[in-house]
Design an enzyme around this catalytic site. Sequence first.
Site, mmCIF file in Angstrom:
data_model
loop_
_atom_site.group_PDB
_atom_site.id
_atom_site.type_symbol
_atom_site.label_atom_id
_atom_site.label_comp_id
_atom_site.label_asym_id
_atom_site.label_seq_id
_atom_site.Cartn_x
_atom_site.Cartn_y
_atom_site.Cartn_z
ATOM 1 N N ASP A 220 49.808 9.037 -70.760
ATOM 2 C CA ASP A 220 49.811 10.886 -71.356
ATOM 3 C C ASP A 220 50.239 10.848 -73.159
ATOM 4 O OD1 ASP A 220 50.439 11.566 -68.406
ATOM 5 O OD2 ASP A 220 49.174 13.293 -69.852
ATOM 6 N N GLN B 122 49.250 14.723 -56.820
ATOM 7 C CA GLN B 122 47.960 14.178 -57.740
ATOM 8 C C GLN B 122 48.031 12.769 -56.752
ATOM 9 O OE1 GLN B 122 51.042 15.054 -59.075
ATOM 10 N NE2 GLN B 122 49.714 15.668 -60.804
ATOM 11 N N ARG C 60 50.612 22.182 -73.019
ATOM 12 C CA ARG C 60 50.852 21.298 -72.195
ATOM 13 C C ARG C 60 51.207 19.843 -73.297
ATOM 14 N NH1 ARG C 60 48.919 18.611 -66.889
ATOM 15 N NH2 ARG C 60 51.108 18.424 -66.686
ATOM 16 N N ASN D 200 53.603 9.149 -68.449
ATOM 17 C CA ASN D 200 53.315 8.697 -67.721
ATOM 18 C C ASN D 200 54.008 9.775 -66.477
ATOM 19 O OD1 ASN D 200 50.214 8.378 -66.367
ATOM 20 N ND2 ASN D 200 51.335 7.340 -65.087
ATOM 21 N N LYS D 201 52.806 10.048 -65.907
ATOM 22 C CA LYS D 201 53.620 10.785 -64.951
ATOM 23 C C LYS D 201 54.710 10.597 -64.459
ATOM 24 C CE LYS D 201 51.865 13.718 -63.422
ATOM 25 N NZ LYS D 201 52.796 15.191 -64.336
ATOM 26 N N ARG E 222 43.837 18.671 -64.772
ATOM 27 C CA ARG E 222 44.689 17.767 -64.926
ATOM 28 C C ARG E 222 44.631 16.863 -65.523
ATOM 29 N NH1 ARG E 222 43.649 14.950 -61.899
ATOM 30 N NH2 ARG E 222 45.719 13.323 -62.249
ATOM 31 N N GLY E 223 45.695 15.413 -66.359
ATOM 32 C CA GLY E 223 44.745 14.666 -66.777
ATOM 33 C C GLY E 223 44.269 14.624 -68.097
ATOM 34 N N ALA E 224 44.820 13.255 -68.847
ATOM 35 C CA ALA E 224 45.378 13.024 -70.183
ATOM 36 C C ALA E 224 43.531 13.607 -70.642
ATOM 37 C CB ALA E 224 45.791 12.626 -70.904
HETATM 38 O O1 MRU Z 1 50.248 16.404 -64.785
HETATM 39 P P1 MRU Z 1 48.903 15.464 -64.914
HETATM 40 O O2 MRU Z 1 48.420 15.689 -63.337
HETATM 41 O O3 MRU Z 1 48.891 16.052 -65.504
HETATM 42 O O4 MRU Z 1 49.267 14.180 -65.000
HETATM 43 C C1 MRU Z 1 48.522 13.078 -65.057
HETATM 44 C C2 MRU Z 1 49.124 11.520 -65.359
HETATM 45 O O5 MRU Z 1 50.375 11.392 -65.477
HETATM 46 C C3 MRU Z 1 47.860 11.177 -65.487
HETATM 47 O O6 MRU Z 1 48.073 9.153 -64.991
HETATM 48 C C4 MRU Z 1 47.489 10.916 -66.983
HETATM 49 O O7 MRU Z 1 46.912 12.305 -68.100
HETATM 50 C C5 MRU Z 1 46.142 9.657 -67.300
HETATM 51 S S1 MRU Z 1 44.684 10.246 -66.064
HETATM 52 C C6 MRU Z 1 43.385 9.448 -66.982
#
Ligand code: MRU
Length: 334
Positions: free
Chosen positions: A229, A188, A83, A239-240, A48-50
């Site tokens: 994101d 996370q 996603r 973002n999250k 996970r993470g963009a």
């Molecule tokens: O749902 P996730 O864990 O993929 O969400 C991740 C985030 O919101 C991060 O802050 C974002 O992707 C940036 S990662 C460098």
Amino acid sequence: MLPETIEWIGDVPLLKLLDQRKIPFSVEFRECRTYEETADAIEDMTVRGAPAIGVVAAYGIVLAAREDMMKIDDAFLRLSATRPTAVNLFWSLERMRSVYKNSMGAHDICAILESEAEKIKEEDIEINRRIGKNGAALLPDKAAVITHCNAGALATAGYGTALGVFRAARRSGKELKIFADETRPRFQGGRLTAFELCEDGFDVTVICDSMAPFLMSREKIDAVITGADRIALNGDTANKIGTYGLAVAAYRHSIPFYIAAPLSTIDFNCPDGTMIPIEERNHSEVRRIGNELIVHEAAKVWNPAFDVTPAELIMAIITEDGIFAPAEIKKLKI
Ligand code: MRU
């Protein structure tokens, strides 16, 4: 030591992913040998993470090509349906698609696609180091900071965006006290950011998301830095879930709120935050902690995975090419 998030083993071929659902309880890896397995791993949050999602999707295309070139169109479709919010996924797939189109008919098309995926991965680490260096300059020599979710090495090919800023700041001799929001519902922050920062020897304190405003009222906090994101043209940033609330609290306490993200997180086709697609995930993520039911079965649950922080709450966006006010984002459009 921090395990590698994404490893490509080209002579099999297989993609070895750190299973982030298991961290910090155990360090396990999942092997993806097909694009379907790769898409499943993105969807179920093994990875996970963009930026990490973007890199992994690129390797998913390589796996499809290596298996059967006839599967490549299906692979683009399947991977782009995993996603919806992180624009890096679509950016990376577009990059792979254009290389694919330009090399159609070439006898070594698999090798060309593989080298593009490797480039996306290597560039991501290099870009994060530049983001880190740019962002570190914003922090005082002794800084207390808050971050949300995990925007670290685990969310990227390595080094991280928001956590990359902390790495670069420490490298330049700055002393950091980092507060990590636990980040409901998937933790996370509590699971991944605390793991990543502890493994790297940082001073990290985990707080529940609801504690951040009170912390700001009681301790001197110098900055809030999160990842992103998707950034819209007007600077609104997805973002999250929980990031928006954190930005509101930072504004209330006159604490600068920064977004650290690569330019590939900007969606130049998206005018503002209302147009950003927000992923809604399964209600069980809120209803349960692990297998334990914590909410009455008759209660409804709403589970948006992301929120949108309006541009006016963001002091600046830290990118690999410099630090920009949200209003400057539209000028970056080529
Ligand atoms: O749902 P996730 O864990 O993929 O969400 C991740 C985030 O919101 C991060 O802050 C974002 O992707 C940036 S990662 C460098």
